[in-house]
Enzyme design. Structure first.
Site, PDB file in Angstrom:
ATOM      1  N   SER A   7      28.418  37.594  36.295  1.00  0.00           N
ATOM      2  CA  SER A   7      28.948  38.725  36.538  1.00  0.00           C
ATOM      3  C   SER A   7      29.334  40.115  34.943  1.00  0.00           C
ATOM      4  O   SER A   7      29.186  38.849  34.089  1.00  0.00           O
ATOM      5  CB  SER A   7      30.592  38.566  36.769  1.00  0.00           C
ATOM      6  OG  SER A   7      31.136  40.102  37.169  1.00  0.00           O
ATOM      7  N   TYR A  36      38.926  34.690  36.594  1.00  0.00           N
ATOM      8  CA  TYR A  36      37.626  35.213  37.070  1.00  0.00           C
ATOM      9  C   TYR A  36      36.872  34.570  35.778  1.00  0.00           C
ATOM     10  O   TYR A  36      35.917  34.728  35.450  1.00  0.00           O
ATOM     11  CB  TYR A  36      38.050  36.741  37.668  1.00  0.00           C
ATOM     12  CG  TYR A  36      36.807  37.036  38.404  1.00  0.00           C
ATOM     13  CD1 TYR A  36      36.212  36.256  39.787  1.00  0.00           C
ATOM     14  CD2 TYR A  36      35.586  38.441  38.228  1.00  0.00           C
ATOM     15  CE1 TYR A  36      35.068  36.631  39.872  1.00  0.00           C
ATOM     16  CE2 TYR A  36      34.863  38.235  38.211  1.00  0.00           C
ATOM     17  CZ  TYR A  36      34.499  37.555  39.636  1.00  0.00           C
ATOM     18  OH  TYR A  36      32.866  38.297  40.032  1.00  0.00           O
TER      19      TYR A  36
END
Length: 244
Positions: free
Chosen positions: A145, A158
């Site tokens: 990501s 995350y």
């Protein structure tokens, strides 16, 4: 000009395939004749994805899989190989997140994010690697990501998991080449998927990309000539807000 490879007949295992990007990957790659092995912890949603693909005359098979459970993963991988003879590609896509500050984030939530997003790809890769090595080929794609490149508030777990997954991906890339296994970190920007929309229902869809666009980039990566590998590829919306 060097002809690109085909994914027709390739057995491709996708984690987190019940919806969102995982489902889009299964749809797009099945169009080229790949045998899609869709896996997820959510059996009912997974069945819907598989039925959608097979109703179009394409090949897809569903297996319930918990990427954080090494015994479940090893048993399921063994069953997949018994059923289909091989696993050519892994797409480590399963992921979770909590939009919480470090003060609000619980120990349990931290561990879940790290377990699913980082330890899960390790467990799945470790289970499949010996089969790929024996076959003398394979491709492992890890969905990272833009969160693996920069940081924003209320996403510490995350970010930690995706930065870790990026490091894991590049490390395995350097390690696996001797066994003729390719490894790619696919850096995906914001997508129009439940992963974001469930947590941010008011988000502007114009700032996000269709997950099928990212799935198309995976097809591109998988069809490169045998003598080349793409260790990392970033695919972001034209209006991506998490990247300059």
């Amino acid at each position: 000009m060097k002809q690109l490879n085909t994914i027709e007949g390739k057995v491709i295992l996708v984690t987190g395939a019940a919806r969102g990007l995982g489902a889009a990957i299964c749809r797009i790659l099945s169009e080229d004749g790949a045998i899609m092995i869709a896996t997820d912890v959510n059996a009912s949603l997974l069945e819907k994805t598989v039925n959608e693909i097979t109703s179009q005359g394409k090949k897809a098979y569903g297996y319930t899989l918990n990427v954080t459970d090494e015994n479940n993963v090893e048993e399921t991988v063994k069953k997949i190989v018994n059923d289909h003879g091989k696993i050519d590609v892994i797409v480590n896509n399963a992921g979770v997140d909590y939009t919480k500050s470090i003060e609000e984030l619980s120990y349990k939530e931290w561990r879940q994010v790290i377990d699913v997003n980082l330890t899960g790809p390790f467990i799945v890769t470790k289970a499949v690697y010996p089969y790929m090595k024996k076959n003398g080929s394979g491709h492992i794609i890890n969905i990272t990501s833009t969160a693996s490149k920069r940081a924003w508030p209320n996403a510490s777990a995350y970010h930690a998991s995706k930065w870790g997954l990026s490091g894991f991906s590049h490390a395995i890339h350097s390690e696996a080449r001797k066994d003729k296994i390719k490894v790619t970190a696919l850096v995906a920007g914001g997508m129009q998927t439940p992963f974001l929309l469930d947590r941010f229902p008011d988000i502007d869809l114009n700032l996000l990309q269709n997950p099928e666009n990212v799935a198309e980039s995976i097809r591109y990566v998988l069809t490169q000539p045998n003598g080349s590998v793409i260790p990392e590829l970033m695919v972001i919306p034209m209006t991506e807000t998490s990247w300059p």
